[in-house]
Design a protein around this motif. Structure first.
Motif, short mmCIF file in Angstrom:
data_model
loop_
_atom_site.label_atom_id
_atom_site.label_comp_id
_atom_site.label_asym_id
_atom_site.label_seq_id
_atom_site.Cartn_x
_atom_site.Cartn_y
_atom_site.Cartn_z
N GLU A 7 63.11 88.14 60.00
CA GLU A 7 64.19 88.58 60.88
C GLU A 7 63.72 89.61 61.89
OE1 GLU A 7 68.56 90.80 60.48
OE2 GLU A 7 67.79 89.63 58.81
N LEU A 8 62.81 90.49 61.46
CA LEU A 8 62.32 91.54 62.34
C LEU A 8 61.07 91.13 63.11
CD1 LEU A 8 62.80 94.62 59.95
CD2 LEU A 8 64.29 93.88 61.82
N ASP A 9 60.63 89.87 62.94
CA ASP A 9 59.46 89.33 63.64
C ASP A 9 58.22 90.19 63.39
OD1 ASP A 9 58.13 87.48 65.21
OD2 ASP A 9 58.54 88.55 67.09
N LEU A 10 57.96 90.46 62.12
CA LEU A 10 56.85 91.34 61.76
C LEU A 10 55.62 90.60 61.22
CD1 LEU A 10 58.79 94.29 60.08
CD2 LEU A 10 57.71 94.27 62.32
N PHE A 11 55.72 89.29 61.07
CA PHE A 11 54.54 88.55 60.62
C PHE A 11 53.52 88.46 61.76
CE2 PHE A 11 57.43 86.63 57.40
CZ PHE A 11 56.66 86.90 56.28
N PRO A 12 52.23 88.68 61.48
CA PRO A 12 51.21 88.53 62.52
C PRO A 12 51.21 87.11 63.07
CG PRO A 12 50.31 89.63 60.58
CD PRO A 12 51.66 89.14 60.20
N LYS A 13 51.03 86.97 64.36
CA LYS A 13 51.08 85.66 65.00
C LYS A 13 49.99 84.72 64.48
CE LYS A 13 54.44 87.20 67.49
NZ LYS A 13 55.81 86.86 67.06
N GLU A 14 48.84 85.27 64.12
CA GLU A 14 47.72 84.42 63.72
C GLU A 14 47.94 83.74 62.37
OE1 GLU A 14 46.49 88.79 62.95
OE2 GLU A 14 47.47 87.60 64.53
N ILE A 15 48.99 84.13 61.63
CA ILE A 15 49.26 83.48 60.35
C ILE A 15 49.49 81.99 60.54
CG2 ILE A 15 51.05 83.23 58.57
CD1 ILE A 15 51.21 86.17 58.34
N ASP A 16 50.11 81.61 61.66
CA ASP A 16 50.40 80.19 61.93
C ASP A 16 49.13 79.38 62.21
OD1 ASP A 16 53.02 80.79 61.62
OD2 ASP A 16 53.53 80.74 63.75
N ARG A 17 48.03 80.09 62.46
CA ARG A 17 46.77 79.40 62.79
C ARG A 17 45.94 79.19 61.53
NH1 ARG A 17 44.86 82.55 68.33
NH2 ARG A 17 46.47 81.68 69.71
N SER A 18 46.11 78.05 60.91
CA SER A 18 45.36 77.77 59.69
C SER A 18 43.99 77.19 60.00
CB SER A 18 46.14 76.78 58.81
OG SER A 18 46.40 75.59 59.53
N LEU A 19 43.75 76.88 61.28
CA LEU A 19 42.50 76.25 61.70
C LEU A 19 42.01 76.89 62.99
CD1 LEU A 19 40.83 73.85 60.59
CD2 LEU A 19 42.09 72.37 62.16
N GLN A 20 40.74 77.31 63.01
CA GLN A 20 40.18 77.95 64.20
C GLN A 20 39.57 76.94 65.17
OE1 GLN A 20 38.05 80.84 61.44
NE2 GLN A 20 38.14 82.05 63.33
N VAL A 21 38.99 75.90 64.61
CA VAL A 21 38.28 74.92 65.44
C VAL A 21 38.60 73.52 64.95
CG1 VAL A 21 36.04 74.09 66.24
CG2 VAL A 21 36.37 76.51 65.81
N LEU A 22 38.85 72.61 65.90
CA LEU A 22 39.00 71.19 65.57
C LEU A 22 37.99 70.40 66.40
CD1 LEU A 22 40.64 68.93 64.10
CD2 LEU A 22 41.94 68.72 66.24
N PHE A 23 37.21 69.57 65.74
CA PHE A 23 36.27 68.68 66.43
C PHE A 23 36.98 67.36 66.72
CE2 PHE A 23 33.34 71.75 65.01
CZ PHE A 23 32.11 71.56 65.62
N VAL A 24 36.90 66.92 67.96
CA VAL A 24 37.47 65.63 68.34
C VAL A 24 36.55 64.53 67.81
CG1 VAL A 24 37.99 64.11 70.30
CG2 VAL A 24 38.67 66.52 70.36
N ASN A 25 37.15 63.43 67.39
CA ASN A 25 36.39 62.31 66.82
C ASN A 25 36.26 61.19 67.87
OD1 ASN A 25 35.49 60.07 65.34
ND2 ASN A 25 36.51 60.78 63.48
N PHE A 26 35.01 60.97 68.35
CA PHE A 26 34.76 59.91 69.33
C PHE A 26 34.21 58.63 68.69
CE2 PHE A 26 34.96 63.52 72.20
CZ PHE A 26 35.53 62.98 73.35
N GLY A 27 33.87 58.72 67.43
CA GLY A 27 33.29 57.55 66.77
C GLY A 27 32.35 57.97 65.66
N GLU A 28 31.77 57.00 64.95
CA GLU A 28 31.00 57.29 63.75
C GLU A 28 29.78 58.17 64.01
OE1 GLU A 28 28.44 54.72 60.52
OE2 GLU A 28 30.35 53.89 61.22
#
Length: 460
Positions: A355-376
Motif C-alpha cells: 500500500e505504501l509502495d515500499l518494496f524495492p523496484k528490482e524485486i520484480d526483476r528475477s532475471l538480469q540477462v536473457l539470451f535470444v535463441n537463434f538456433g541450435e
C-alpha cells in the motif's frame, strides 16, 4: 465439462513476484533475528491435539483445525456418543491431531522434549505457516506464516527491551517508519480486575477488553455484562480505557489506581523499567506507547504484552505482537522456565508495504540477462557464456526455442529483463555478442573473451 478448480477460502496462491516480495521480508527479518543472537528451529505442521487444545482459551480452541483419524474412524465411536451429536464428545474420538494454531505452544513443547540438549537461555526464531479456522477478511487468512523470536530460560526485563529494539530494527530496515509498538502488562490487567472486584473473571474481562478497537466501548461493556462482570465494576474501570498523556503520565495514573494491588503495582514497575530503558537507548523509527486496553486474548501471557500498529493512515490490524509467558512450559511438565517472545505478521506487513509502495523496484526483476535463441549452434554457444555469467552470480537464462524475435523480446519485457543478449550467425562467426539495454535501447558489442566487461556492467 471439467469443473473449474478452486482453493479453500482464506488460502492463496502466490505468483513469482509475490514470492519474491515475501522473501524480501523474510530475508530482512531473518537477518535481524540472527544479529540479535536467535537460532532457527522448525516443528511439524500438525501436533497431537492434546498439545494444542486448552492453551488458547475457548475462542482460540474453536479456531483450531482438527485432522480426522485415518481409516474407518467413525466405526470406532460408540452409539451413545454418536447419537448425542455433541462435537465436544465426538471430536476426541475421531481426531487425535490438529494443525498448529501458532508457533509458541509448539515451541514450548519443543523446549520440554529437548531440554537436555538446549543451552539456556535459549533464543530461537521460527518462520513457518500456521492455520486458524477464522473468518477470512483483509489481512486475516486461514493459512499464514508467523515469524517468531522467543527467549526461554531468562526472566530479565532486558529481554523485553531487546525485543522492542528488534521490532524497531526490522521495521526500519523495511522502510516502514511511523509504526507504534503498543505495550501493556498482564499483571496490570489482573490488578485492574482485582481492584474493580472482578478478580475471578479475569479471562472474560481481558477477552472482552481486547475487542475494544473492533466493537467499541458499548460492545465491550455488553460482552462483559453478559459474562457476569457487574456494571459497577465496569464503570470503575472505564476511565482507564481512555487514558491520555505521555507514557510516564499514564503509568503514574495506573500506579495510583493499582496501589492496593500488589500484582498490578508489579506490572506498573515492569513497564516503567522498559519505558525508561528504551527512552535512554532511543528507537530509530518506531514509537513506544502504553495501551492499557491491550490484552491480546491469549491466556498464557503473564507479563509484558506487545502489539505493533501500522503507520497512521494505513487501515490494517496489528502487524506484530507477543509477550511474556512465565510458565508456558509448565503445561508440559517443565516448571519455572520463563519465556518472552514476539511475532511478525508477514502477510499484513506485505499488504502495508504494498500500500505504501515500499518494496524495492528490482524485486520484480528475477532475471538480469536473457539470451535470444537463434538456433541450435547459436544456443549452444550461448549456454557456454551463460555458465560463466551464472558462476559470477548473475541470474541469466536463454529462451528455450528459436521462436520469432518479436515473441522473445516480448517475453523479456514481460519478465522486466534489463539486458538482452543476441548471438546470431554473424556474431557466432566473429565470436561476438550484442547486449541491448532494454530501458534505453542502446546496444554494445563484446567479444566472447571480453565477458568480464559484461559481468562488470551487470554487477555494477
Amino acid at each position: 465439462m471439467a469443473q473449474k478448480p478452486s482453493i479453500p477460502k482464506g488460502t492463496r496462491d502466490f505468483s513469482p513476484v509475490a514470492v519474491g516480495k515475501r522473501n524480501y521480508i523474510f530475508d530482512i527479518v531473518k537477518k535481524h533475528f540472527r544479529t540479535f543472537g536467535f537460532q532457527p528451529i522448525e516443528t511439524p505442521s500438525f501436533e497431537n491435539s492434546e498439545t494444542l487444545m486448552g492453551k488458547y482459551g475457548d475462542e482460540g480452541d474453536r479456531l483450531i483445525f482438527k485432522i480426522l483419524n485415518s481409516g474407518d474412524f467413525i466405526s470406532k465411536v460408540d452409539d451413545v456418543t454418536y447419537s448425542s451429536k455433541k462435537s465436544s464428545s465426538l471430536t476426541p474420538k475421531i481426531s487425535e491431531k490438529a494443525l498448529r494454531y501458532d508457533l509458541t505452544v509448539p515451541f514450548a513443547r519443543y523446549v520440554v522434549m529437548h531440554q537436555n540438549e538446549i543451552d539456556f537461555p535459549f533464543k530461537r526464531y521460527q518462520i513457518q505457516p500456521v492455520w486458524r479456522a477464522d473468518r477470512p477478511q483483509k489481512g486475516r487468512f486461514r493459512e499464514f506464516y508467523q515469524c517468531d523470536a522467543d527467549v526461554v530460560g531468562a526472566n530479565s526485563l532486558l529481554q523485553e527491551v531487546e525485543l522492542v529494539q528488534l521490532y524497531d530494527a526490522v521495521f526500519t530496515d523495511l522502510g516502514l517508519t511511523g509504526t507504534t509498538i503498543k505495550l501493556n502488562n498482564r499483571k496490570i490487567l489482573a490488578g485492574i480486575a482485582e481492584v474493580i472486584g472482578a478478580k475471578n473473571n479475569l479471562i472474560n474481562f481481558t477477552v472482552a477488553l481486547d475487542k475494544l478497537d473492533k466493537i467499541g466501548a458499548e460492545g465491550v461493556k455488553a460482552e462483559m455484562l453478559a459474562k457476569g462482570i457487574t456494571e459497577t465494576a465496569i464503570e470503575k474501570a472505564a476511565p482507564l480505557f481512555s487514558l491520555k498523556g505521555s507514557n510516564t503520565e499514564q503509568l503514574s495514573i495506573l500506579a495510583e489506581f493499582l496501589a492496593a494491588s500488589e500484582m498490578g503495582s508489579k506490572g506498573v514497575e515492569e513497564l516503567v523499567f522498559i519505558i525508561d530503558a528504551i527512552a535512554a537507548l532511543e528507537l530509530h523509527s518506531a514509537s513506544l506507547a502504553i495501551d492499557v486496553t491491550l490484552a491480546r486474548g491469549l491466556n498464557y501471557y503473564t507479563g509484558a504484552i506487545f502489539e505493533v500498529a501500522a503507520p497512521e493512515g494505513v487501515k490494517m490490524g496489528s502487524i506484530g505482537g507477543g509477550g511474556r509467558y512465565d510458565d508456558l512450559t509448565g503445561i508440559f511438565g517443565l516448571k519455572d522456565v520463563s519465556g518472552v517472545g514476539i511475532s511478525f505478521g508477514l502477510d499484513r506487513i506485505y499488504l502495508v508495504l504494498e500500500e505504501l509502495d515500499l518494496f524495492p523496484k528490482e524485486i520484480d526483476r528475477s532475471l538480469q540477462v536473457l539470451f535470444v535463441n537463434f538456433g541450435e549452434k547459436e544456443a549452444l554457444a550461448s549456454l557456454g557464456l551463460l555458465t560463466q555469467l551464472r558462476a559470477a552470480g548473475i541470474t541469466a537464462d536463454i529462451y528455450p526455442s528459436s521462436s520469432k524475435l518479436q515473441k522473445q523480446f516480448k517475453f523479456a519485457n514481460n519478465r522486466k529483463v534489463p539486458f538482452v543478449v543476441t548471438i546470431g550467425a554473424n556474431e557466432l562467426a566473429s565470436q561476438n555478442l550484442v547486449v541491448k539495454n532494454m530501458e534505453n535501447g542502446e546496444q554494445t558489442t563484446y567479444g566472447f573473451k571480453e565477458l568480464d566487461k559484461l559481468i562488470a556492467l551487470l554487477l555494477g
